[in-house]
Enzyme design. Structure first.
Site, short mmCIF file in Angstrom:
data_model
loop_
_atom_site.label_atom_id
_atom_site.label_comp_id
_atom_site.label_asym_id
_atom_site.label_seq_id
_atom_site.Cartn_x
_atom_site.Cartn_y
_atom_site.Cartn_z
N LYS A 100 0.87 -1.18 0.00
CA LYS A 100 0.00 0.00 0.00
C LYS A 100 0.91 1.22 0.00
CE LYS A 100 -3.55 2.56 2.45
NZ LYS A 100 -4.22 2.81 3.73
N GLY A 161 -8.83 9.37 9.10
CA GLY A 161 -9.13 9.43 10.52
C GLY A 161 -10.25 10.37 10.92
N ALA A 187 -10.04 5.63 3.80
CA ALA A 187 -9.90 6.82 4.65
C ALA A 187 -11.21 7.59 4.76
CB ALA A 187 -8.80 7.76 4.16
N GLY A 188 -11.55 7.92 6.00
CA GLY A 188 -12.68 8.80 6.27
C GLY A 188 -14.01 8.12 6.52
N ASN A 209 -10.18 1.56 9.32
CA ASN A 209 -9.36 1.35 10.50
C ASN A 209 -9.91 2.12 11.69
OD1 ASN A 209 -5.75 1.53 11.24
ND2 ASN A 209 -7.45 0.85 12.46
N THR A 210 -9.79 3.44 11.65
CA THR A 210 -10.13 4.27 12.81
C THR A 210 -11.54 4.03 13.32
OG1 THR A 210 -8.58 5.99 12.08
CG2 THR A 210 -10.28 6.63 13.66
#
Length: 260
Positions: A100, A161, A187-188, A209-210
């Protein structure tokens, strides 16, 4: 759904939810959450793992490498030269050509550098890597990365995040329409509904993830994202009903009155 296969590089995936391994309150909760997600692609930051003792790393020893693809990322590098070096180290340590590609020199907003990312993709593809570049939602850049040899593109839904969801939706729709390689929204995404909406748009997968790791119950949230991704994918394959600007009755409720 078992025949709905996503192919990236030389591997096939039945799960379209990819997950990260950072920010969890403990390694045990992280592992349990990853298992609950049923993900077959797991990102791992090279700077977080003991590069000289990969075989004994607490997380990696519990991952079945035959069924789960590790996706090392180059987070922390500042330019293409550093990214290529990090990828080469990664291939030696993790025994995989998957990488990645993340190049974000600005530590405050972590926005990916499009120019350095394109340069690194070109070089890494020539070196035989299966490159998944993390980039802004730029349709032109995505086509250039595809032409440079990227095996997939990973445009952001919102700044990393932030959990804001599909802030870049209009651009993502263009990317999905034009792309000849898998589009993984990364992301996001902050809620399972965001993941479902991404899949309904026609994204090939999402990476989260977050939103899982910092939730009140990461294991339960991992299951929720799994269900959201599956629901969104099924809706896309089924074909969503069209949108109308006028009310359309589901049955002619007053027709019998006209006959009186």
């Amino acid at each position: 759904m078992t025949e709905d296969i996503l192919t990236i590089g030389n591997r096939e995936f039945t799960s379209r939810l990819f997950v990260g391994t950072g920010k969890y309150p403990s390694p045990e909760i992280m592992l349990e959450s990853v298992l609950a997600s049923e993900s077959q692609m797991i990102t791992v930051a090279m700077k977080r793992v003991n590069m000289m003792q990969e075989a004994t790393d607490e997380m990696l020893t519990h991952i079945n490498r035959e069924h789960v693809q590790l996706l090392p990322n180059t987070s922390g590098v500042r330019n293409a030269t550093e990214a290529v070096l990090a990828a080469q180290m990664s291939r030696e340590i993790f025994a995989t050509d998957f990488i990645k590609l993340e190049i974000h020199p600005d530590p405050k907003y972590l926005m990916p550098d499009p120019i350095e990312t394109l340069r690194a993709t070109e070089e890494l593809a020539k070196l035989g890597f299966i490159v998944l570049p993390y980039i802004q939602a730029d349709p032109v850049l995505c086509k250039l990365l595809e032409e440079a040899g990227a095996s997939a593109v990973m445009p952001l839904g919102a700044p990393i995040g932030t959990n804001k969801g599909l802030v870049t939706r209009d651009l993502l729709e263009i990317i999905i329409e034009q792309s000849s390689v898998p589009v993984i929204i990364d992301a996001g995404l902050g809620a399972p509904s965001h993941a479902a909406a991404a899949m309904e748009m026609g994204a090939d997968a999402v990476l989260v993830n977050t939103a899982i790791a910092v939730s009140g119950n990461p294991v339960m949230m991992a299951k929720a994202f799994k269900n959201g991704v599956e629901a969104g994918r099924q809706a896309f394959l089924a074909g969503l009903a069209g949108i109308s600007t006028k009310a359309v009755p589901t049955s002619p409720l007053t027709s019998f009155l006209d006959e009186l």
